[in-house]
Scaffold this motif. Structure first.
Motif, PDB file in Angstrom:
ATOM      1  N   LYS A 271      -8.721  -5.227  20.221  1.00  0.00           N
ATOM      2  CA  LYS A 271      -7.710  -5.660  21.181  1.00  0.00           C
ATOM      3  C   LYS A 271      -6.356  -5.003  20.951  1.00  0.00           C
ATOM      4  O   LYS A 271      -5.539  -4.898  21.880  1.00  0.00           O
ATOM      5  N   ASP A 272      -6.093  -4.545  19.720  1.00  0.00           N
ATOM      6  CA  ASP A 272      -4.817  -3.904  19.408  1.00  0.00           C
ATOM      7  C   ASP A 272      -4.907  -2.376  19.383  1.00  0.00           C
ATOM      8  O   ASP A 272      -4.013  -1.698  18.889  1.00  0.00           O
ATOM      9  N   SER A 273      -5.997  -1.830  19.922  1.00  0.00           N
ATOM     10  CA  SER A 273      -6.227  -0.385  19.845  1.00  0.00           C
ATOM     11  C   SER A 273      -5.358   0.416  20.799  1.00  0.00           C
ATOM     12  O   SER A 273      -5.133   1.613  20.595  1.00  0.00           O
ATOM     13  N   GLY A 274      -4.893  -0.224  21.859  1.00  0.00           N
ATOM     14  CA  GLY A 274      -4.149   0.492  22.878  1.00  0.00           C
ATOM     15  C   GLY A 274      -5.036   1.248  23.852  1.00  0.00           C
ATOM     16  O   GLY A 274      -4.549   1.986  24.711  1.00  0.00           O
ATOM     17  N   ILE A 275      -6.333   1.041  23.748  1.00  0.00           N
ATOM     18  CA  ILE A 275      -7.277   1.714  24.645  1.00  0.00           C
ATOM     19  C   ILE A 275      -7.506   0.846  25.877  1.00  0.00           C
ATOM     20  O   ILE A 275      -7.885  -0.322  25.770  1.00  0.00           O
ATOM     21  N   ASP A 276      -7.253   1.417  27.059  1.00  0.00           N
ATOM     22  CA  ASP A 276      -7.539   0.692  28.295  1.00  0.00           C
ATOM     23  C   ASP A 276      -8.087   1.655  29.350  1.00  0.00           C
ATOM     24  O   ASP A 276      -7.894   1.467  30.544  1.00  0.00           O
ATOM     25  N   GLY A 277      -8.794   2.677  28.900  1.00  0.00           N
ATOM     26  CA  GLY A 277      -9.390   3.660  29.795  1.00  0.00           C
ATOM     27  C   GLY A 277      -9.702   4.920  29.024  1.00  0.00           C
ATOM     28  O   GLY A 277      -9.254   5.104  27.871  1.00  0.00           O
ATOM     29  N   TRP A 278     -10.454   5.820  29.621  1.00  0.00           N
ATOM     30  CA  TRP A 278     -10.861   7.040  28.932  1.00  0.00           C
ATOM     31  C   TRP A 278      -9.676   7.950  28.617  1.00  0.00           C
ATOM     32  O   TRP A 278      -9.720   8.713  27.646  1.00  0.00           O
ATOM     33  N   ASP A 279      -8.633   7.867  29.413  1.00  0.00           N
ATOM     34  CA  ASP A 279      -7.481   8.744  29.195  1.00  0.00           C
ATOM     35  C   ASP A 279      -6.558   8.232  28.081  1.00  0.00           C
ATOM     36  O   ASP A 279      -5.526   8.841  27.806  1.00  0.00           O
ATOM     37  N   THR A 280      -6.939   7.125  27.446  1.00  0.00           N
ATOM     38  CA  THR A 280      -6.084   6.571  26.385  1.00  0.00           C
ATOM     39  C   THR A 280      -6.717   6.690  25.000  1.00  0.00           C
ATOM     40  O   THR A 280      -6.221   6.092  24.046  1.00  0.00           O
ATOM     41  N   ILE A 281      -7.818   7.443  24.876  1.00  0.00           N
ATOM     42  CA  ILE A 281      -8.455   7.565  23.557  1.00  0.00           C
ATOM     43  C   ILE A 281      -8.009   8.831  22.817  1.00  0.00           C
ATOM     44  O   ILE A 281      -8.401   9.041  21.665  1.00  0.00           O
ATOM     45  N   GLU A 282      -7.194   9.651  23.453  1.00  0.00           N
ATOM     46  CA  GLU A 282      -6.756  10.891  22.818  1.00  0.00           C
ATOM     47  C   GLU A 282      -6.034  10.614  21.508  1.00  0.00           C
ATOM     48  O   GLU A 282      -5.142   9.767  21.426  1.00  0.00           O
ATOM     49  N   GLY A 283      -6.474  11.316  20.456  1.00  0.00           N
ATOM     50  CA  GLY A 283      -5.859  11.186  19.147  1.00  0.00           C
ATOM     51  C   GLY A 283      -6.279   9.962  18.364  1.00  0.00           C
ATOM     52  O   GLY A 283      -5.847   9.788  17.221  1.00  0.00           O
ATOM     53  N   LYS A 284      -7.130   9.130  18.937  1.00  0.00           N
ATOM     54  CA  LYS A 284      -7.547   7.892  18.257  1.00  0.00           C
ATOM     55  C   LYS A 284      -8.882   8.106  17.538  1.00  0.00           C
ATOM     56  O   LYS A 284      -9.734   8.870  17.980  1.00  0.00           O
ATOM     57  N   LYS A 285      -9.040   7.396  16.418  1.00  0.00           N
ATOM     58  CA  LYS A 285     -10.277   7.473  15.654  1.00  0.00           C
ATOM     59  C   LYS A 285     -11.340   6.605  16.316  1.00  0.00           C
ATOM     60  O   LYS A 285     -11.181   5.386  16.431  1.00  0.00           O
ATOM     61  N   ILE A 286     -12.399   7.262  16.767  1.00  0.00           N
ATOM     62  CA  ILE A 286     -13.482   6.585  17.459  1.00  0.00           C
ATOM     63  C   ILE A 286     -14.777   6.814  16.690  1.00  0.00           C
ATOM     64  O   ILE A 286     -15.113   7.945  16.352  1.00  0.00           O
ATOM     65  N   CYS A 287     -15.493   5.748  16.421  1.00  0.00           N
ATOM     66  CA  CYS A 287     -16.764   5.847  15.703  1.00  0.00           C
ATOM     67  C   CYS A 287     -17.906   6.173  16.659  1.00  0.00           C
ATOM     68  O   CYS A 287     -17.901   5.753  17.824  1.00  0.00           O
ATOM     69  N   GLY A 288     -18.901   6.887  16.151  1.00  0.00           N
ATOM     70  CA  GLY A 288     -20.078   7.218  16.938  1.00  0.00           C
ATOM     71  C   GLY A 288     -21.286   7.438  16.051  1.00  0.00           C
ATOM     72  O   GLY A 288     -21.194   7.375  14.821  1.00  0.00           O
ATOM     73  N   ILE A 289     -22.428   7.698  16.697  1.00  0.00           N
ATOM     74  CA  ILE A 289     -23.692   7.912  16.008  1.00  0.00           C
ATOM     75  C   ILE A 289     -24.022   9.395  15.999  1.00  0.00           C
ATOM     76  O   ILE A 289     -23.906  10.074  17.023  1.00  0.00           O
ATOM     77  N   GLN A 290     -24.461   9.914  14.863  1.00  0.00           N
ATOM     78  CA  GLN A 290     -24.877  11.306  14.786  1.00  0.00           C
ATOM     79  C   GLN A 290     -25.968  11.604  15.808  1.00  0.00           C
ATOM     80  O   GLN A 290     -26.896  10.829  15.968  1.00  0.00           O
ATOM     81  N   GLY A 291     -25.838  12.714  16.509  1.00  0.00           N
ATOM     82  CA  GLY A 291     -26.872  13.139  17.442  1.00  0.00           C
ATOM     83  C   GLY A 291     -26.731  12.597  18.844  1.00  0.00           C
ATOM     84  O   GLY A 291     -27.514  12.963  19.723  1.00  0.00           O
ATOM     85  N   ALA A 292     -25.748  11.732  19.091  1.00  0.00           N
ATOM     86  CA  ALA A 292     -25.554  11.178  20.434  1.00  0.00           C
ATOM     87  C   ALA A 292     -24.844  12.205  21.313  1.00  0.00           C
ATOM     88  O   ALA A 292     -23.792  12.723  20.945  1.00  0.00           O
ATOM     89  N   TRP A 293     -25.403  12.479  22.481  1.00  0.00           N
ATOM     90  CA  TRP A 293     -24.866  13.529  23.363  1.00  0.00           C
ATOM     91  C   TRP A 293     -23.458  13.223  23.845  1.00  0.00           C
ATOM     92  O   TRP A 293     -22.648  14.108  24.105  1.00  0.00           O
ATOM     93  N   TYR A 294     -23.137  11.929  23.949  1.00  0.00           N
ATOM     94  CA  TYR A 294     -21.845  11.573  24.525  1.00  0.00           C
ATOM     95  C   TYR A 294     -20.681  11.666  23.540  1.00  0.00           C
ATOM     96  O   TYR A 294     -19.531  11.509  23.929  1.00  0.00           O
ATOM     97  N   ASN A 295     -20.969  11.919  22.251  1.00  0.00           N
ATOM     98  CA  ASN A 295     -19.865  12.156  21.310  1.00  0.00           C
ATOM     99  C   ASN A 295     -19.001  13.307  21.801  1.00  0.00           C
ATOM    100  O   ASN A 295     -17.764  13.252  21.750  1.00  0.00           O
ATOM    101  N   LYS A 296     -19.659  14.357  22.281  1.00  0.00           N
ATOM    102  CA  LYS A 296     -18.944  15.527  22.789  1.00  0.00           C
ATOM    103  C   LYS A 296     -18.454  15.296  24.213  1.00  0.00           C
ATOM    104  O   LYS A 296     -17.268  15.510  24.525  1.00  0.00           O
ATOM    105  N   ASP A 297     -19.364  14.837  25.083  1.00  0.00           N
ATOM    106  CA  ASP A 297     -19.055  14.771  26.516  1.00  0.00           C
ATOM    107  C   ASP A 297     -18.015  13.719  26.875  1.00  0.00           C
ATOM    108  O   ASP A 297     -17.274  13.881  27.854  1.00  0.00           O
ATOM    109  N   HIS A 298     -17.932  12.645  26.097  1.00  0.00           N
ATOM    110  CA  HIS A 298     -16.982  11.578  26.431  1.00  0.00           C
ATOM    111  C   HIS A 298     -16.025  11.229  25.300  1.00  0.00           C
ATOM    112  O   HIS A 298     -15.049  10.514  25.534  1.00  0.00           O
ATOM    113  N   GLY A 299     -16.306  11.728  24.107  1.00  0.00           N
ATOM    114  CA  GLY A 299     -15.390  11.505  22.999  1.00  0.00           C
ATOM    115  C   GLY A 299     -14.467  12.688  22.787  1.00  0.00           C
ATOM    116  O   GLY A 299     -13.270  12.618  23.066  1.00  0.00           O
TER     117      GLY A 299
END
Length: 292
Positions: free
Chosen positions: A136-164
């Motif tokens: 809730k305190d991340s400041g994320i409220d859309g895809w355009d607000t994740i720039e520069g933020k540390k986001i966790c993901g799973i190895q091998g997931a295609w969307y790490n590149k396409d959406h992260g």
């Protein structure tokens, strides 16, 4: 399983190649002869695939694979044992290619590039989109607000590149879901990029644990999930058997029933597929058309 494993032996030896050929010719007959169906499933994607308190693999996909083994048993006139092999996103296709498993049902999105590697049968059995579960305190409220933020993901997931990465996130990837969960809850990253289908049951079934987290982006890239056999076996008996089972699961409403059993909120995609399959829509036949 021995015959099926031979195809992962020394490449170039004529003897090994000759021995592998019969296994490739009819895996379903090998399964019947040996009395065992070996399936790759996820151990870290609750409640589709997970370990219970005793360490046994359980979940919605495991229930479907139990039904597949039961169907083969009935046709064979003998008991077919179901052997479950834990796989993760980074090795599930490799295990299938190498003959370590006969069938793979492991929350895999059906993508064109994956059809070049394994035989994803028609029709698909489930679907999910991509989103970020954020604090809730991340400041994320859309895809355009994740720039520069540390986001966790799973190895091998295609969307790490396409959406992260494409949205400027600093991706921190882990091999499995337990490691990601720990990192998210410890706030080593402010959000989790993953399938929305994984977030919903967590919010429903563990509300206190995830009280400070919410889906903070629109759900995008809704992609159906595919079950697979080896690429050259998609039209062979093992591929046909898997395809026929999925069609029956949709028509009978079995997948919707399993959603309820495992505490998954009812999804419109599953209901829509049942209606389409009962109506004879081509999306629910065993042949993948060019526009599907």
């Amino acid at each position: 399983m021995l015959k099926r494993m031979m195809m992962s032996g020394v490449v170039g030896l004529g003897l090994a190649a000759a021995a592998a050929a019969p296994a490739l010719a009819d895996t379903l007959q090998d399964v019947i002869d040996e009395g065992k169906l070996t399936v790759g499933v996820k151990p870290d994607y609750a409640p589709w695939g997970m370990r219970d308190a005793s360490g046994q693999l359980v979940g919605l996909e495991i229930d479907l694979m139990k039904d597949l083994a039961k169907r083969i048993s009935e046709k064979a006139g003998k008991e077919i044992e179901l052997e479950l092999v834990a796989v993760v996103a980074s090795n599930r296709m490799e295990f299938l290619e190498q003959g370590k498993i006969d069938v793979m049902m492991a929350t895999m999105s059906d993508k064109p590039e994956r059809r070049e590697v394994v035989g994803i049968v028609q029709p698909n059995y489930y679907s999910s989109g991509v989103a970020i579960l954020a604090h809730k305190d991340s400041g994320i409220d859309g895809w355009d607000t994740i720039e520069g933020k540390k986001i966790c993901g799973i190895q091998g997931a295609w969307y790490n590149k396409d959406h992260g990465l494409k949205n400027g996130a600093e991706m921190i990837v882990f091999k499995g879901v337990p490691e990601v969960e720990a990192a998210v809850l410890d706030q080593r990253c402010v959000g989790w990029l993953y399938d929305d289908s994984a977030f919903i049951p967590r919010k429903v079934n563990e509300p206190e644990k995830w009280a400070d987290y919410a889906i903070a982006t629109p759900v995008v890239a809704d992609v159906p999930w595919g079950a697979a056999v080896r690429k050259d076996e998609i039209n062979d008996p093992i591929g046909q058997e898997l395809s026929a089972a999925i069609i029956d699961w949709h028509k009978s409403g079995m997948i919707a029933e399993l959603e309820e059993k495992w505490g998954i909120p009812q999804t419109q995609w599953v209901l829509s597929m049942q209606q389409k399959c009962l109506a004879g829509d081509k999306i629910c036949d065993a042949v993948r058309d060019a526009d599907e």
